[in-house]
Design a protein around this motif. Structure first.
Motif, PDB file in Angstrom:
ATOM      1  N   UNK A 173       0.822  -1.223   0.000  1.00  0.00           N
ATOM      2  CA  UNK A 173       0.000   0.000   0.000  1.00  0.00           C
ATOM      3  C   UNK A 173       0.852   1.268   0.000  1.00  0.00           C
ATOM      4  N   UNK A 174       2.007   1.213   0.686  1.00  0.00           N
ATOM      5  CA  UNK A 174       2.880   2.386   0.742  1.00  0.00           C
ATOM      6  C   UNK A 174       3.323   2.807  -0.659  1.00  0.00           C
ATOM      7  N   UNK A 175       3.671   1.828  -1.504  1.00  0.00           N
ATOM      8  CA  UNK A 175       4.089   2.130  -2.874  1.00  0.00           C
ATOM      9  C   UNK A 175       2.934   2.743  -3.656  1.00  0.00           C
ATOM     10  N   UNK A 176       1.748   2.186  -3.484  1.00  0.00           N
ATOM     11  CA  UNK A 176       0.569   2.677  -4.210  1.00  0.00           C
ATOM     12  C   UNK A 176       0.312   4.148  -3.879  1.00  0.00           C
ATOM     13  N   UNK A 177       0.308   4.486  -2.579  1.00  0.00           N
ATOM     14  CA  UNK A 177       0.031   5.873  -2.195  1.00  0.00           C
ATOM     15  C   UNK A 177       1.165   6.804  -2.611  1.00  0.00           C
ATOM     16  N   UNK A 178       2.380   6.297  -2.593  1.00  0.00           N
ATOM     17  CA  UNK A 178       3.537   7.118  -2.956  1.00  0.00           C
ATOM     18  C   UNK A 178       3.467   7.535  -4.420  1.00  0.00           C
ATOM     19  N   UNK A 179       3.221   6.565  -5.313  1.00  0.00           N
ATOM     20  CA  UNK A 179       3.197   6.886  -6.743  1.00  0.00           C
ATOM     21  C   UNK A 179       1.933   7.661  -7.130  1.00  0.00           C
ATOM     22  N   UNK A 180       0.909   7.595  -6.279  1.00  0.00           N
ATOM     23  CA  UNK A 180      -0.333   8.299  -6.578  1.00  0.00           C
ATOM     24  C   UNK A 180      -0.340   9.720  -6.039  1.00  0.00           C
ATOM     25  N   UNK A 181       0.657  10.063  -5.229  1.00  0.00           N
ATOM     26  CA  UNK A 181       0.701  11.403  -4.663  1.00  0.00           C
ATOM     27  C   UNK A 181      -0.369  11.651  -3.623  1.00  0.00           C
ATOM     28  N   UNK A 182      -0.772  10.575  -2.909  1.00  0.00           N
ATOM     29  CA  UNK A 182      -1.750  10.697  -1.834  1.00  0.00           C
ATOM     30  C   UNK A 182      -1.161  10.142  -0.545  1.00  0.00           C
ATOM     31  N   UNK A 183      -1.681  10.609   0.572  1.00  0.00           N
ATOM     32  CA  UNK A 183      -1.266  10.085   1.871  1.00  0.00           C
ATOM     33  C   UNK A 183      -2.080   8.835   2.198  1.00  0.00           C
ATOM     34  N   UNK A 198      -4.554  17.483  -0.652  1.00  0.00           N
ATOM     35  CA  UNK A 198      -4.645  17.161   0.767  1.00  0.00           C
ATOM     36  C   UNK A 198      -6.000  17.608   1.337  1.00  0.00           C
ATOM     37  N   UNK A 199      -6.479  18.758   0.910  1.00  0.00           N
ATOM     38  CA  UNK A 199      -7.791  19.234   1.371  1.00  0.00           C
ATOM     39  C   UNK A 199      -8.880  18.263   0.936  1.00  0.00           C
ATOM     40  N   UNK A 200      -8.801  17.778  -0.302  1.00  0.00           N
ATOM     41  CA  UNK A 200      -9.816  16.830  -0.788  1.00  0.00           C
ATOM     42  C   UNK A 200      -9.741  15.506  -0.036  1.00  0.00           C
ATOM     43  N   UNK A 201      -8.513  15.096   0.328  1.00  0.00           N
ATOM     44  CA  UNK A 201      -8.395  13.850   1.084  1.00  0.00           C
ATOM     45  C   UNK A 201      -8.887  14.021   2.520  1.00  0.00           C
TER      46      UNK A 201
END
Length: 327
Positions: free
Chosen positions: A217-227, A265-268
């Motif tokens: 999951x860490x890789x997925x969020x990293x490449x997607x630019x989401x936390x 970040x606001x949307x998340x």
């Protein structure tokens, strides 16, 4: 050669399309009768509109040769003017279809980008050549299609895909490509994709190219630019507990480590606050209202760091029961 999995694994048959069961059931009836009206596919990106149109043509005509001769796809984002309607579409519509099916199919993707004049010209062609051609109009917003065209079409609405539908298709691709990924990895991709299967497949392919072994999951969020959702929840918790500086430090670390923009970040934060269990609905509503204000300020060019800080301050004041104005 780098092959896009979105194209490689595009379903060729209606039965292979996931997440749009009601639409597929209706279209299967058209295939069985070898007849169909003009169609309007409306819905968000990545939900299967273009794939469904091509699969429908494959099933109606039955062979690649007949599909090639009788099916034309145009993207109205590129060819949106009246000349395209009067020349390219009209010339194709005037000729007879090959094979047993008595009509050709013209698929206009992104049809909501057609100009008003082009839509009026298209309306006339739909009247003149109704015995010889069927139109499939695909768009994100059906309200941008003029009423005379909508009234000539059977309208099908494509919904954002559920996480289960996305994971089902990703599991098939992972099996074919021998990818090491667990349930948590699939769930992370589905979370990021937000109902967009095309986006989900592209994330899976990118993660596979980046990961040295199993996709985490860490890789997925990293490449997607989401936390990661857990990290965003921690920020919300810190702010609600009145630990404003700690929450702000966590935000800055996230923005640096993941490269997240203030807008994303606001949307998340908006997405996670709605699912947060630690506060009642009244406080959620107040926070969401302020998130809308912050989103507007950012769209107008406000400083991201200042606006995020103002948002955390507001969450902190709500968390301790204060309704003081912030901003």
């Amino acid at each position: 050669m780098f092959e896009l999995w979105v194209e490689k694994y595009r379903p060729k048959r209606l039965k292979d399309i996931v997440g749009q069961d009601e639409v597929i059931e209706a279209l299967t009836g058209f295939v069985e009768k070898r007849s169909m009206p003009h169609l309007l596919f409306a819905g968000p990106a990545g939900t299967g509109k273009t794939t469904t149109a091509l699969a429908l043509a494959n099933e109606i005509y039955g062979s690649e040769e007949l599909v090639s001769a009788n099916y034309m796809e145009l993207n109205a984002s590129d060819e949106r003017g009246i000349d395209t309607i009067r020349v390219k579409i009209k010339d194709f519509a005037k000729t007879k279809a090959l094979g047993e099916v008595p009509f050709k199919i013209i698929h206009l993707d992104e049809a909501d980008n057609l100009t008003s004049d082009a839509q009026q010209a298209l309306r006339r062609i739909m009247e003149m050549y109704s015995s010889n051609v069927r139109f499939i109009l695909a768009c994100n917003y059906s309200s941008k299609i003029i009423d005379p065209i909508q009234s000539r079409c059977a309208v099908f609405r494509f919904n954002p895909l559920t996480d289960d539908a996305i994971i089902k298709r990703l599991s098939y691709i992972a099996e074919q490509e021998k990818i090491q990924i667990g349930d948590d990895g699939f769930k992370a991709i589905a979370y990021v994709a937000e109902g967009d299967l095309r986006k989900a497949i592209n994330i899976l392919q990118t993660a596979f190219a980046v990961a040295k072994g199993k996709i985490s999951p860490e890789i997925v969020y990293k490449i997607s630019g989401l936390a990661m959702p857990e990290e965003v929840n921690d920020i919300i918790r810190l702010a609600l507990e009145g630990q404003f500086l700690e929450a702000r430090t966590s935000v800055r670390n996230l923005m640096i480590n993941y490269g997240i923009s203030a807008e994303d970040l606001v949307r998340q934060l908006h997405r996670q606050i709605l699912q947060y269990d630690g506060i009642d609905d009244v406080k959620k509503a107040e926070i969401v209202s302020y998130i809308g204000e912050i989103d507007f300020r950012l769209a107008e060019g406000g400083n991201g760091d200042i606006q995020i800080s103002a948002l955390l301050s507001k969450i902190a004041s709500i968390g301790r029961g204060s309704h003081a104005s912030v901003g």
